[in-house]
Design a protein around this motif. Structure first.
Motif, PDB file in Angstrom:
ATOM      1  N   PRO A   1      56.209  41.294  33.572  1.00  6.53           N
ATOM      2  CA  PRO A   1      57.442  41.087  31.972  1.00  6.53           C
ATOM      3  C   PRO A   1      57.669  41.779  30.983  1.00  6.53           C
ATOM      4  CG  PRO A   1      55.408  40.313  32.142  1.00  6.53           C
ATOM      5  CD  PRO A   1      55.434  40.994  33.185  1.00  6.53           C
ATOM      6  N   ALA A   2      57.412  42.572  30.801  1.00  9.54           N
ATOM      7  CA  ALA A   2      57.844  43.747  29.255  1.00  9.54           C
ATOM      8  C   ALA A   2      58.934  43.721  30.557  1.00  9.54           C
ATOM      9  CB  ALA A   2      56.933  44.466  28.975  1.00  9.54           C
TER      10      ALA A   2
ATOM     11  N   HIS B   1      47.347  34.273  20.203  1.00  7.28           N
ATOM     12  CA  HIS B   1      47.794  33.678  21.797  1.00  7.28           C
ATOM     13  C   HIS B   1      49.398  34.297  21.590  1.00  7.28           C
ATOM     14  CE1 HIS B   1      49.841  30.459  20.540  1.00  7.28           C
ATOM     15  NE2 HIS B   1      48.874  29.926  19.135  1.00  7.28           N
ATOM     16  N   ASN B   2      50.161  34.420  22.620  1.00  7.82           N
ATOM     17  CA  ASN B   2      51.580  35.113  22.445  1.00  7.82           C
ATOM     18  C   ASN B   2      52.104  34.604  22.229  1.00  7.82           C
ATOM     19  OD1 ASN B   2      50.676  35.927  25.099  1.00  7.82           O
ATOM     20  ND2 ASN B   2      51.235  34.373  25.963  1.00  7.82           N
TER      21      ASN B   2
ATOM     22  N   TRP C   1      59.787  36.535  26.399  1.00  6.77           N
ATOM     23  CA  TRP C   1      58.060  37.334  26.858  1.00  6.77           C
ATOM     24  C   TRP C   1      57.710  36.566  26.953  1.00  6.77           C
ATOM     25  CZ3 TRP C   1      53.684  38.778  24.040  1.00  6.77           C
ATOM     26  CH2 TRP C   1      53.184  39.877  24.724  1.00  6.77           C
ATOM     27  N   VAL C   2      57.666  35.341  25.889  1.00 10.62           N
ATOM     28  CA  VAL C   2      56.873  34.780  25.659  1.00 10.62           C
ATOM     29  C   VAL C   2      55.947  33.477  26.764  1.00 10.62           C
ATOM     30  CG1 VAL C   2      56.036  32.835  23.924  1.00 10.62           C
ATOM     31  CG2 VAL C   2      56.831  34.817  23.083  1.00 10.62           C
TER      32      VAL C   2
ATOM     33  N   ASN D   1      52.973  32.770  29.235  1.00  6.37           N
ATOM     34  CA  ASN D   1      52.668  31.789  29.217  1.00  6.37           C
ATOM     35  C   ASN D   1      52.234  31.077  30.537  1.00  6.37           C
ATOM     36  OD1 ASN D   1      51.915  31.525  25.985  1.00  6.37           O
ATOM     37  ND2 ASN D   1      53.884  30.485  25.701  1.00  6.37           N
ATOM     38  N   ARG D   2      53.639  30.954  31.001  1.00  6.49           N
ATOM     39  CA  ARG D   2      53.736  30.048  32.207  1.00  6.49           C
ATOM     40  C   ARG D   2      53.072  30.725  33.452  1.00  6.49           C
ATOM     41  NH1 ARG D   2      59.309  29.512  34.766  1.00  6.49           N
ATOM     42  NH2 ARG D   2      59.407  28.284  33.401  1.00  6.49           N
ATOM     43  N   ALA D   3      52.518  32.329  33.581  1.00  4.86           N
ATOM     44  CA  ALA D   3      51.910  32.947  33.970  1.00  4.86           C
ATOM     45  C   ALA D   3      50.612  32.584  33.786  1.00  4.86           C
ATOM     46  CB  ALA D   3      52.009  35.125  33.792  1.00  4.86           C
ATOM     47  N   GLU D   4      50.295  32.206  32.290  1.00 10.02           N
ATOM     48  CA  GLU D   4      49.059  32.103  31.980  1.00 10.02           C
ATOM     49  C   GLU D   4      48.214  31.173  32.808  1.00 10.02           C
ATOM     50  OE1 GLU D   4      48.417  33.468  28.334  1.00 10.02           O
ATOM     51  OE2 GLU D   4      48.376  35.557  28.432  1.00 10.02           O
ATOM     52  N   LYS D   5      49.366  29.892  32.700  1.00 13.04           N
ATOM     53  CA  LYS D   5      49.199  28.445  32.552  1.00 13.04           C
ATOM     54  C   LYS D   5      48.563  28.601  33.851  1.00 13.04           C
ATOM     55  CE  LYS D   5      51.878  25.451  30.680  1.00 13.04           C
ATOM     56  NZ  LYS D   5      52.556  24.385  30.317  1.00 13.04           N
TER      57      LYS D   5
END
Lengths: 426, 314
Positions: free
Chosen positions: B162-163, B226-227, B294-295, B299-303
C-alpha cells in the motif's frame, strides 16, 4: 571535544576555500593542467555548433564497420581544422553522432560531405607542388596504390613510441616493393580524397609487403591513422538524417543568463533559509554555496561539456540539496521545542532525519540515472549535473552543515534557542 | 490539527477535475507534439530589423521553397531592444531538406540584408522523433517501477505494497496533471517535457517519503492508534517540512523560468514550466492524496481480514 570540532571545522573551511580558489584559477601539475572552474567546457548548445546524426545507407552494418567509419569522419573533421569535436557511435541505433562547435558560414553545410565514401590513395609527391598550408598536393598521375591494396593497418607501441603497422595484399606488395626501391629516401604520401593523412619517407626497399610508419605520433594520432588506412575509405555512404545548428550568440547569451539565474536562486534560498531557520539556515546557505562551487569545479575537471539543461540541473540540485537541510532543521526545532538542550537537539536532528534524506535522495538518483541512460544530447548534461549534485549534497547538507553548527556551538554563543527559531516547551 | 483524511473527498475531487479536463481536451484536440517527436523543422533567426510581419515572412517562405510553414512567430529579445527573434516552424512531412534549408536561409539573408545570418535550425525526421518518444515513455515506465520497488522495500513497516502503491499513484497524479496543463494550454510536448516528468517522478516522491517516514516512526512511538489518526498526525507534523522543501526547490525553478521568459530562452522556458507545474502538483498530491489513499487502502484490507476471521469464527 572542543579540539575535534575545531579540527573538523578547519578541514571543511580549507576544503571550501580551496575549491573556491580553484574556481577562478587553474593549476599545473607536471604536464597536465587542471582547468579553472570558470573555464568549464561548454556544450554546443551554448557555444554554437552542429549536431548531426549520420545513418549508413546500407543494411547489415556491423559495429566494427561503424567504428571504422567513425575514425574516417574524425580525421575528415581534423583535416578541416575542426579539433574540438565529439564523434561517437551509437551501435544500438545504428548511427554515428557528430557534434562540433561552429560559428556558422561554410562548415555546417558540409555535413553530407562527411558521409561521402571517399578514397584512400598512396601517391608519389612532387616537392614543388604544395598547397597554401605547405602540404603536398595529390597528383593524379602519381597514384601507386589504393585502399583496396591494403590488407591491414594497426596501431602499435614499440620502444616508447607509437607507430602504425601496415600490411599490403599480395598484388599490392609487389607494386609496393618496386615503388620503395625506386623511391628510396623519398616520400610516399597517403591521401584520403584530397586530404593529406601522412607523408612517411621510404628508408629502404620493402619486399614483404609489411612495414611500419614511424613519427612523433601520439597514441590518438597513430590510432586514427591506422583506422583511416584500415577503413580505406568509408565502406558505405552515410547520410545525415538530423542536422541541428545553433548559432553561438543565441547560446552565449543563454549561458550568462543561466548563470545569473543560478546566483539569484542561491541568494534567495539563502534568504529563505536564514529567515526560517536562523543560524543553521545561514550555515546551510554557506554549505549550499559550497555545493555549487564543488559541482562546477568537478564538472570542469572531468571536461564534461556543460549544456543549458546541465546548468538547470545544477540549479535544481541546489534546491534539492537544501531540502535535506530543511528536514534536519525542522527536526532540530521539534527537539528543542520538546525540551532538549541545543546540543542534544542537534545530534538528534541529524540522526533522525537521516533515513528520510537517504530515501528521498536515492529515489531522485534512480530517475537521474534512468534519465542519463535514456536521453541523448544536451539533456544528458542535465542528468549528469543532477546526479552529481545530489551525491555531493550528501556531503554538504549533512557533513558540512553539521561541522559548521557544532563549531559555532563550541564557540559558546550557539546555545541560544532563538538562534534556531524555536522556543523551548512551546 | 487539520483532518486531511476526513476531507479527502474534496481534495480527490479537485485533482480529478483537473485531470479529467485534461483528458477531455486531449481527446478533443489531441496533444500538441513538438517537432522533436513528430518530426519537422524549426528555424530561429535573430534580426535587428523591426519592420516585418508574420504574413510577409510566410509569403517569403512560400516564394522561396514552395512550402507553407506551420507557424511564423516573432519573439522579442531582451538583451538588445532593437533585435527580435524570428521563429519559423514546419511540421512533420514538411520538414526541410538540406537544399530547401539553404534556399530559405539565403532568401531571408536577402530580405533582411544580412552579411552574416545569425540562425539556428533543427530538423528532425519523424522516425527519429518516434524513437525519442518511445524511449521517453519507456524511461518513465522503468523509473516508476524502480521507485515502486524501492518504496515497497523501505516502507515495509507501512505494509510495503500500500505504501508503494499510494506513493506511485501520487506520482502518476503529478504526471497527469502536468499533461493536463499542457493539453489545456496547448503547449508542445518534446523530450524536454519527458525529462521534466522523470525529474518530477524522482522529486515528488521525496515529500511523500517525508510523510511516510514520519508515519513509520510514529507507528513505533504510538502503538495503539488506528490508521487515519496515525496518518493525520504524521501529515500535520510534517507539514512545514513538506512545504518548505518544495518552496526551496520551487524558488530555483521559478527564478530560472522568469529569466528564461524575459530573455526568451525557449529551451529553458520549456524546461522550467513543466517542472513548476509538477512540483506544485507534487506537494498537493503528497499532502492531500497519498496519505488519505493509504488510509483507505489499509482500512479496506483490514476490514477484509477481520470479516474473513469473523466468518471463520461463525
Amino acid at each position: 571535544m572542543k579540539r575535534n570540532n575545531g579540527a573538523y571545522f578547519l578541514a571543511v573551511a580549507v576544503l571550501i576555500l580551496a575549491f573556491t580558489f580553484l574556481l577562478f584559477n587553474e593549476v599545473r601539475i607536471g604536464n597536465t593542467i587542471i582547468p579553472a572552474g570558470k573555464d568549464i567546457r561548454q556544450g554546443i548548445d551554448l557555444k554554437g555548433g552542429v549536431y548531426a546524426l549520420l545513418y549508413p545507407e546500407k543494411d547489415d552494418v556491423t559495429d566494427s564497420d561503424l567504428n571504422a567509419a567513425k575514425a574516417v569522419i574524425e580525421s575528415r573533421l581534423d583535416n578541416r581544422n575542426i579539433f574540438d569535436k565529439n564523434v561517437y557511435v551509437e551501435p544500438e541505433k545504428n548511427r554515428i553522432v557528430v557534434e562540433y562547435p561552429s560559428k556558422g558560414g561554410a562548415d555546417q553545410y558540409d555535413i553530407d560531405e562527411l558521409g561521402n565514401i571517399g578514397s584512400l590513395t598512396f601517391r608519389e609527391v612532387d616537392d614543388k607542388q604544395r598547397d597554401s598550408r605547405g602540404n603536398y598536393l595529390p597528383l593524379d598521375d602519381k597514384i601507386i596504390l589504393t585502399g583496396a591494396d591494403v590488407k591491414s593497418a594497426k596501431m602499435a607501441y614499440y620502444q616508447g613510441k607509437y607507430l602504425v603497422e601496415l600490411e599490403f595484399e599480395e598484388e599490392g606488395s609487389k607494386i609496393f616493393s618496386d615503388a620503395t626501391l625506386r623511391l628510396k629516401d623519398q616520400i610516399i604520401a597517403i591521401f584520403m580524397d584530397k586530404d593529406l593523412l601522412s607523408y612517411p619517407k621510404v628508408d629502404e626497399q620493402i619486399t614483404e609487403g609489411k612495414c611500419v610508419i614511424t613519427g612523433s605520433f601520439t597514441a590518438k594520432e597513430a590510432s586514427n591513422l591506422a583506422g583511416n588506412i584500415q577503413a580505406g575509405a568509408l565502406p558505405f555512404k552515410m547520410t545525415a538524417k538530423q542536422v541541428n545548428f545553433i548559432s553561438p550568440t543565441l547560446g552565449e547569451n543563454a549561458f550568462d543568463i543561466a548563470i545569473k539565474a543560478g546566483i539569484i536562486s542561491l541568494l534567495l534560498i539563502g534568504l529563505f533559509m536564514t529567515i526560517m531557520y536562523r543560524l543553521p539556515g545561514f550555515l546551510a546557505f554557506i554549505a549550499i554555496s559550497a555545493l555549487a562551487i564543488f559541482q562546477i569545479d568537478i564538472i570542469s575537471w572531468a571536461q564534461i561539456p556543460l549544456t543549458l539543461p546541465g546548468i538547470a540541473g545544477i540549479i535544481l540540485s541546489i534546491g534539492m540539496g537544501v531540502d535535506a537541510n530543511v528536514i534536519i532543521f525542522e527536526r532540530i526545532k521539534e527537539e528543542i521545542t520538546s525540551g532538549k538542550t541545543v546540543s542534544t537537539a542537534l545530534e538528534l536532528g541529524f540522526k533522525r532525519a537521516f533515513s528520510a534524506i537517504i530515501d528521498s535522495n536515492i529515489t531522485t538518483l534512480i530517475t537521474g540515472v534512468v534519465l542519463y541512460v535514456m536521453t541523448s544530447g544536451p539533456l544528458k548534461g542535465f542528468a549528469v549535473t543532477l546526479v552529481l549534485g545530489i551525491l555531493l549534497s550528501f556531503f554538504t547538507a549533512i557533513t558540512v552543515t553539521r561541522v559548521l553548527l557544532k563549531f559555532t556551538l563550541s564557540l559558546g554563543f550557539g546555545n541560544k534557542t532563538w538562534l534556531y527559531g524555536a522556543k523551548r516547551g512551546a | 490539527m487539520f483532518d486531511f483524511i476526513k476531507n479527502r473527498k474534496i481534495f480527490f475531487g479537485i485533482s480529478l477535475f483537473v485531470i479529467i479536463a485534461g483528458i477531455i481536451l486531449t481527446i478533443m484536440n489531441g496533444l500538441v507534439m513538438d517537432i522533436q517527436f513528430e518530426g519537422g523543422t524549426i528555424m530561429q533567426i535573430q534580426t535587428y530589423d523591426k519592420e516585418y510581419t508574420s504574413e510577409e515572412i510566410e509569403a517569403l517562405v512560400i516564394d522561396a521553397i514552395g512550402k507553407k510553414p506551420s507557424s511564423v512567430q516573432r519573439l522579442s529579445s531582451m538583451e538588445s531592444k532593437e533585435s527580435s527573434i524570428l521563429m519559423i516552424k514546419f511540421r512533420k512531412s514538411d520538414a526541410l531538406k538540406k537544399e530547401e534549408n539553404d534556399a530559405l536561409l539565403s532568401a531571408i539573408k536577402e530580405r533582411f540584408s544580412f552579411d552574416n545570418i545569425n540562425a539556428s535550425y533543427e530538423t528532425v525526421e519523424p522516425f527519429i522523433g518516434r524513437e525519442l518518444l518511445n524511449r521517453g515513455l519507456l524511461a518513465t515506465l522503468i523509473s516508476s517501477l524502480l521507485i515502486f520497488i524501492y518504496v515497497w522495500w523501505r516502507f515495509s513497516a507501512m505494509s510495503g505494497v500500500p505504501a508503494a502503491a499510494t506513493a506511485l499513484i501520487a506520482l502518476l497524479h503529478d504526471a497527469f496533471v502536468m499533461l493536463a496543463f499542457y493539453a489545456i494550454f496547448r503547449l508542445p510536448i518534446n523530450d524536454t517535457f519527458i525529462a521534466a516528468i522523470l525529474t518530477i517522478l524522482g522529486y515528488s516522491i521525496n515529500d511523500t517519503i517525508v510523510i511516510y517516514d514520519r508515519v513509520r516512526e510514529n507507528r513505533i512511538l504510538i502503538r495503539k492508534s488506528h490508521n487515519a489518526e496515525l496518518m493525520n498526525r504524521s501529515i500535520n507534523q510534517s507539514l512545514s517540512r513538506s512545504i518548505n522543501t518544495t518552496v526551496t526547490t520551487l524558488i530555483t525553478i521559478v527564478v530560472v523560468y522568469i529569466f528564461a521568459s524575459i530573455y526568451n530562452i525557449t529551451s529553458l522556458k520549456e524546461f522550467a514550466l513543466p517542472l513548476i507545474v509538477g512540483m506544485i502538483a507534487g506537494v498537493y498530491s503528497t499532502i492531500f492524496i497519498a496519505g488519505p489513499l493509504w488510509v483507505m487502502w489499509k482500512n479496506r484490507a483490514e476490514k477484509k481480514i477481520s470479516s474473513a476471521s469473523a466468518t471463520r469464527k461463525a
